[in-house]
Design a protein around this motif. Structure first.
Motif, mmCIF file in Angstrom:
data_model
loop_
_atom_site.group_PDB
_atom_site.id
_atom_site.type_symbol
_atom_site.label_atom_id
_atom_site.label_comp_id
_atom_site.label_asym_id
_atom_site.label_seq_id
_atom_site.Cartn_x
_atom_site.Cartn_y
_atom_site.Cartn_z
ATOM 1 N N SER A 22 -13.846 -10.155 25.239
ATOM 2 C CA SER A 22 -13.349 -9.045 24.463
ATOM 3 C C SER A 22 -14.676 -8.901 23.315
ATOM 4 N N TYR A 23 -15.787 -9.293 23.721
ATOM 5 C CA TYR A 23 -16.892 -9.128 22.526
ATOM 6 C C TYR A 23 -18.340 -8.544 23.133
ATOM 7 N N ASP A 24 -18.935 -8.286 22.439
ATOM 8 C CA ASP A 24 -20.245 -7.647 22.964
ATOM 9 C C ASP A 24 -21.545 -8.259 22.372
ATOM 10 N N CYS A 25 -22.377 -9.212 22.863
ATOM 11 C CA CYS A 25 -23.158 -9.860 22.207
ATOM 12 C C CYS A 25 -24.600 -9.069 22.207
ATOM 13 N N ASN A 26 -24.777 -7.889 22.932
ATOM 14 C CA ASN A 26 -25.880 -6.978 22.861
ATOM 15 C C ASN A 26 -25.637 -6.204 21.279
ATOM 16 N N LYS A 27 -24.670 -6.225 20.564
ATOM 17 C CA LYS A 27 -24.517 -5.429 19.374
ATOM 18 C C LYS A 27 -24.215 -6.435 18.317
ATOM 19 N N CYS A 28 -24.487 -7.658 18.426
ATOM 20 C CA CYS A 28 -24.317 -8.813 17.530
ATOM 21 C C CYS A 28 -25.757 -9.046 17.023
ATOM 22 N N PRO A 29 -25.757 -9.397 15.725
ATOM 23 C CA PRO A 29 -27.073 -9.915 15.234
ATOM 24 C C PRO A 29 -27.605 -11.378 15.431
ATOM 25 N N GLY A 30 -26.450 -11.954 16.149
ATOM 26 C CA GLY A 30 -26.817 -13.411 16.409
ATOM 27 C C GLY A 30 -26.170 -14.459 15.584
ATOM 28 N N TYR A 31 -24.922 -14.340 14.974
ATOM 29 C CA TYR A 31 -24.459 -15.200 14.148
ATOM 30 C C TYR A 31 -24.449 -16.626 14.697
ATOM 31 N N CYS A 32 -23.905 -16.764 15.973
ATOM 32 C CA CYS A 32 -23.998 -18.198 16.497
ATOM 33 C C CYS A 32 -25.559 -18.820 16.750
ATOM 34 N N CYS A 33 -26.530 -18.089 16.877
ATOM 35 C CA CYS A 33 -27.658 -18.612 16.617
ATOM 36 C C CYS A 33 -28.215 -19.128 15.359
ATOM 37 N N SER A 34 -27.277 -18.932 14.497
ATOM 38 C CA SER A 34 -27.642 -19.504 13.062
ATOM 39 C C SER A 34 -26.999 -20.722 12.607
ATOM 40 N N LYS A 77 -35.520 -24.720 13.828
ATOM 41 C CA LYS A 77 -35.218 -23.344 13.427
ATOM 42 C C LYS A 77 -36.533 -22.446 13.072
ATOM 43 N N GLN A 78 -35.959 -21.378 12.551
ATOM 44 C CA GLN A 78 -37.209 -20.444 11.988
ATOM 45 C C GLN A 78 -36.523 -19.550 10.934
ATOM 46 N N LYS A 79 -37.322 -18.933 10.115
ATOM 47 C CA LYS A 79 -36.660 -18.144 9.025
ATOM 48 C C LYS A 79 -36.365 -17.089 9.652
ATOM 49 N N ASP A 80 -34.925 -16.287 8.983
ATOM 50 C CA ASP A 80 -34.148 -15.294 9.436
ATOM 51 C C ASP A 80 -34.110 -14.471 8.209
ATOM 52 N N GLU A 81 -34.257 -12.871 8.209
ATOM 53 C CA GLU A 81 -33.900 -12.335 7.037
ATOM 54 C C GLU A 81 -32.353 -12.151 6.719
ATOM 55 N N PHE A 82 -31.587 -12.331 7.767
ATOM 56 C CA PHE A 82 -30.201 -12.184 7.540
ATOM 57 C C PHE A 82 -29.440 -13.532 7.348
ATOM 58 N N PHE A 83 -29.688 -14.571 8.028
ATOM 59 C CA PHE A 83 -28.979 -15.952 7.899
ATOM 60 C C PHE A 83 -29.755 -16.875 7.232
#
Length: 139
Positions: A22-34, A77-83
């Motif tokens: 029921s989800y679309d990873c293509n439209k997600c900014p990568g929460y689980c990757c943070s 890890k690496q720096k990210d503007e959102f997370f």
């Protein structure tokens, strides 16, 4: 050497395949990757070594860190503007996994269900903001 795989955050299906999820990873900014710790096994490290055509010790040193609290290895890890930080293999501009074919087992099985809480949160916030590209913060 290994080629760079362009794909969305896990778990992603090619566009021509249908998913019961029921989800679309293509439209997600990568929460689980943070996640603060993305644990990797010896098998995951071996898969990364093969993917990048390096030996196990090189892959372990280059791609992972030992978490003293949890007593396990995790992806660097690496720096990210959102997370703040994200997985070192996450493309922070295109917002997708760059090692999808070689990703760790924990990433392969995430979100462990047919639904993703992050996706529900993101959809809710985007509807509320009336903005399909809005990135809601979790921290």
């Amino acid at each position: 050497g290994a080629s760079r795989v362009q794909c969305a955050p896990f778990p992603h299906l090619p566009k021509n395949m249908k998913s019961e999820k029921s989800y679309d990873c293509n439209k997600c900014p990568g929460y689980c990757c943070s996640y603060p710790l993305i644990e990797v096994s010896r098998g995951d490290i071996a898969r990364l070594a093969k993917h990048f055509d390096v030996d196990y010790a090189t892959a372990e040193e280059r791609f992972t860190l030992y978490d003293k609290e949890e007593k396990v290895r995790g992806l660097r890890k690496q720096k990210d503007e959102f997370f703040g930080t994200v997985c070192r293999f996450f493309d922070t501009k295109a917002r997708h996994c760059t090692i999808y074919e070689a990703r760790p087992a924990t990433c392969r099985s995430y979100p462990y269900a047919k639904a993703c809480g992050y996706w529900e949160f993101l959809k809710f916030e985007r509807d509320l903001q009336d903005d399909e590209k809005f990135v809601a913060m979790t921290r």
